[in-house]
Design a protein around this motif. Structure first.
Motif, PDB file in Angstrom:
ATOM      1  N   LYS A  81       0.834  -1.200   0.000  1.00 19.01           N
ATOM      2  CA  LYS A  81       0.000   0.000   0.000  1.00 19.01           C
ATOM      3  C   LYS A  81       0.865   1.245   0.000  1.00 19.01           C
ATOM      4  CE  LYS A  81      -4.132  -1.745   2.242  1.00 19.01           C
ATOM      5  NZ  LYS A  81      -5.440  -1.141   2.311  1.00 19.01           N
ATOM      6  N   GLU A 108     -13.508  -1.619  10.662  1.00 20.96           N
ATOM      7  CA  GLU A 108     -14.260  -2.032   9.477  1.00 20.96           C
ATOM      8  C   GLU A 108     -15.739  -2.097   9.847  1.00 20.96           C
ATOM      9  OE1 GLU A 108     -11.210  -4.634   6.852  1.00 20.96           O
ATOM     10  OE2 GLU A 108     -11.941  -5.635   8.636  1.00 20.96           O
ATOM     11  N   PHE A 140     -18.122  -3.475   8.094  1.00 18.90           N
ATOM     12  CA  PHE A 140     -18.824  -4.671   7.620  1.00 18.90           C
ATOM     13  C   PHE A 140     -18.545  -5.890   8.514  1.00 18.90           C
ATOM     14  CE2 PHE A 140     -14.962  -3.652   5.287  1.00 18.90           C
ATOM     15  CZ  PHE A 140     -14.185  -4.781   5.489  1.00 18.90           C
TER      16      PHE A 140
HETATM   17  C1  BG6 Z   1      -7.559  -8.887   4.773  1.00 13.81           C
HETATM   18  C2  BG6 Z   1      -8.339  -9.448   5.919  1.00 13.81           C
HETATM   19  O1  BG6 Z   1      -6.244  -9.371   4.778  1.00 13.81           O
HETATM   20  O2  BG6 Z   1      -7.532  -7.472   4.848  1.00 13.81           O
HETATM   21  C3  BG6 Z   1      -9.747  -8.880   5.929  1.00 13.81           C
HETATM   22  O3  BG6 Z   1      -8.385 -10.856   5.794  1.00 13.81           O
HETATM   23  C4  BG6 Z   1      -9.705  -7.375   5.890  1.00 13.81           C
HETATM   24  O4  BG6 Z   1     -10.465  -9.317   7.066  1.00 13.81           O
HETATM   25  C5  BG6 Z   1      -8.814  -6.882   4.770  1.00 13.81           C
HETATM   26  O5  BG6 Z   1     -11.036  -6.916   5.696  1.00 13.81           O
HETATM   27  C6  BG6 Z   1      -8.644  -5.380   4.828  1.00 13.81           C
HETATM   28  O6  BG6 Z   1      -7.862  -4.945   3.753  1.00 13.81           O
HETATM   29  P1  BG6 Z   1      -7.948  -3.452   3.276  1.00 13.81           P
HETATM   30  O7  BG6 Z   1      -6.910  -3.331   2.219  1.00 13.81           O
HETATM   31  O8  BG6 Z   1      -9.332  -3.246   2.760  1.00 13.81           O
HETATM   32  O9  BG6 Z   1      -7.671  -2.591   4.479  1.00 13.81           O
END
Ligand code: BG6
Length: 463
Positions: free
Chosen positions: A174, A208, A210
């Motif tokens: 990232k 998060e 969700f």
């Molecule tokens: C993943 C996890 O590695 O990363 C997920 O398994 C999580 O649970 C996701 O939602 C989050 O990634 P990002 O890039 O959306 O922050």
């Protein structure tokens, strides 16, 4: 050219009908084609009873749902695509693969499959003579604890040299995560205050909104600590706390990441609070009596001269009020004789928002009008999106094909993270319920509470 710099000449992904391929790999491949970075055979392997046309339909659907279709790029990707439907325990699957690899001499294998199949697959590849010149990409979490991670490393090392193993953690790909390192080392004014002399605490929040509905079964085998703390949160912690690498090389950067990870004190039960959102048991695939955490708060300490005495707080969870990842670096209160006493305890900070859009902000104090030497904190937003960034999976897959492992986790860094977490995994601490849409269980404050309270990031208009 050294062995590691030679580009892979075939991309094979095992688990082609799975969730990861659907959500991440197909869109990344389409994007790589669009940018002119993919022109090698792409071979999907799965045991789903599909044929090539069904895999192509899946690829189209995946791209449509995750970022959109670029007709030209997708057409090219589909023309590169081949498919093998077969069981990983069946030699025939790998002889078909040998045939499809044709003249390819340096295949890249992406293991988007459960880790308990790694050894079977590697064995099948070896027997079918598919391993020569090969590299392998493996997904996180790498193992379930320290012992299983060590075992997995041993298994992979039977077939691959360390330099051919690419342990993926998409956080390392990232842009804002790399900016955490850049911003500090490129600005002496920032690096100069980057220690326990000035910094009071660091908070990392990965919230998060969700739940886990589309991957309940898998999630229920892991929980938040294994799913994101052992990997993504650890990477952030290491990037924030590491010393300046001697060079840009994979070795230098990994050495510093490992060095700091190895200085993180092993956690005990008093450093951890686990939570589970109300209704988790009703999610598809989740055990009715599951005690797996969907939220966790942890307090880390780093035992070195730079960070002694500075707590690092990490909170990560599902069903929280917003989806946002942010790092808050708070400075110690300053008490200068020229300021009024009421000033103490309200000091500056750096705030790094990593998603949904990147932002770096500095909290500074300015005087309020009037006779008193009292101020309020204003924010200087140093950097904002939108920028044209390469999504992490596109970048990391491209790097793996090139043989550049700078942004992948090395064996020792993965094991260092497990070593810290090992004593608190599973049901060592109770799991507390929390209501959906909240910042986690109230019990957290009885055990872990930052001096100035928790920093709950908020979305702003541009998000
Ligand atoms: C993943 C996890 O590695 O990363 C997920 O398994 C999580 O649970 C996701 O939602 C989050 O990634 P990002 O890039 O959306 O922050």
């Amino acid at each position: 050219m050294t062995k590691t710099e030679l580009k892979s000449d075939a991309f094979v992904f095992l688990g082609a009908s799975g969730d990861l391929a659907y959500k991440q790999i197909f869109p990344a491949l389409q994007s790589m084609v669009r940018h002119g970075n993919l022109n090698i055979p792409v071979i999907g392997v799965a045991k789903s009873g599909w044929n090539l046309d069904q895999l192509k339909a899946r690829a189209r659907d995946s791209c449509e749902k995750h970022g959109g279709i670029d007709e030209q790029a997708l057409a090219k990707l589909l023309s590169l695509l081949q498919y093998i439907d077969g069981d990983y325990g069946d030699e025939e699957t790998f002889s078909q693969l040998r045939e499809k690899l044709g003249k390819a001499e340096r295949p890249l294998y992406y293991l988007a499959i459960p880790p308990n199949l790694f050894s079977t697959v590697a064995d099948g590849l070896a027997k079918a003579k598919c391993l020569h010149g090969a590299r392998v990409v493996v997904e996180k979490p790498f193992g379930r604890d320290l012992a299983s991670a060590q075992e997995l490393n041993r298994t992979l090392h039977q077939y691959f040299e360390e330099e051919a193993i690419f342990r993926i953690d998409h956080y390392l790909g990232k842009e804002p995560v790399n900016n955490l390192i850049y911003f500090r080392f490129a600005n002496p004014v920032v690096d100069g205050v980057w220690s326990n002399k000035y910094i009071d605490s660091v908070q990392i929040t990965m919230a998060e909104q969700f739940d886990v509905s589309d991957r309940g079964k898998l999630y229920d085998e892991e929980g938040a600590i294994r799913d994101v703390v052992q990997n993504h949160m650890f990477q952030l912690l290491s990037c924030i706390a590491m010393e300046c690498p001697a060079s840009k090389s994979h070795k230098s950067i990994s050495d510093e990441r490992v060095q700091v990870a190895e200085s993180i004190c092993t956690l005990t039960a008093k450093d951890v609070v686990r939570g589970q959102f109300d209704g988790y048991h009703e999610q598809k695939g989740v055990a009715k009596d599951s005690t797996v955490e969907t939220w966790a708060a942890l307090r880390f300490h780093i035992d070195n001269d730079r960070w002694n005495g500075v707590p690092f707080y990490v909170r990560a969870g599902k069903c929280m009020p917003v989806t946002i990842t942010e790092v808050m670096v708070r400075f110690k209160p300053t008490m200068q004789p020229v300021l009024d006493e009421a000033e103490v305890g309200t000091d500056g900070y750096y705030r790094f928002r990593l998603s949904p859009h990147e932002e770096i902000a500095q909290g500074l104090k300015i005087k309020q009008p009037g006779e008193a030497m009292i101020g309020s904190t204003g924010e200087l937003v140093i950097h904002e999106k939108p920028r044209d960034e390469m999504p992490p999976y596109e970048r990391l897959l491209g790097d793996a094909i090139k043989g550049d492992s700078t942004m992948f986790s090395r064996e020792d860094s993965v094991e260092a993270a497990w070593r810290v977490l090992d004593p608190i995994l599973g049901d060592v601490t109770p799991v507390h319920k929390y209501a959906k849409g909240t910042w986690g269980p109230a019990e957290v404050d009885d055990k872990i509470k930052p001096n100035d309270g928790w920093h709950n990031p908020v979305l702003d208009e541009s998000d």
